[in-house]
Design an enzyme around this catalytic site. Structure first.
Site: not given
Length: 159
Positions: A75-77, A128, A113-114
């Site tokens: 749902m992120c733009h 990793d 969110m970014e």
């Protein structure tokens, strides 16, 4: 309690309509950490990990992660990110590496969110690149430190 904005009146998931929101300068800072063995910490510090410069690669991965957030989080733009930085602090006393991601844009929706995705991508990259040395690393304490701009105003983490 605020209402959830990612659901319609029938409970279906929707992307929030930001059409009528004002464009403002928005920033977000997130941080997280990865606990590592002393062997990993020294190898990272001394740039002796066989896969290369761990923090340099993790920095690029974090920046790339911010730019891919809308592809990962449904749902992120999609946003036009105008500035992003990923920095690291090495905490030898607690044998951990802290990642800090700052994101800035001018837009109708925030960049929290970014910033969180950038931190997560940076930490996953450290894992990793170092897993051949020791797989017992632990990532955690990922959280929003602060955000500015937008209708909801500024936020400062104060735990």
């Amino acid at each position: 309690m605020k209402e959830f904005t990612h659901f319609d009146q029938h409970g279906n998931a929707v992307m929030v309509d930001v059409t009528d929101k004002q464009v403002t300068v928005r920033t977000a800072v997130a941080r997280g950490e990865i606990r590592v063995s002393s062997q990993i910490l020294q190898a990272v510090k001394n740039r002796q990990v066989k896969k290369g410069d761990v923090l340099g690669v993790a920095q690029v991965a974090g920046i790339m992660g911010t730019k891919q957030t809308s592809s990962l989080i449904p749902m992120c733009h999609p946003l036009n990110i105008q500035k992003c930085s990923v920095d690291f602090e090495i905490d030898e006393e607690h044998s951990k590496i802290v990642a800090i991601c700052m994101v800035k844009t001018e837009g109708k929706t925030g960049v929290e969110m970014e910033a969180l995705t950038g931190v997560s991508a940076a930490l996953l990259t450290i894992y990793d690149m170092c897993k051949a040395i020791d797989k017992r690393m632990e990532m955690g304490n990922i959280h929003l430190v602060e955000k500015t701009g937008g209708k909801s105003g500024d936020f400062q983490y104060d735990r």
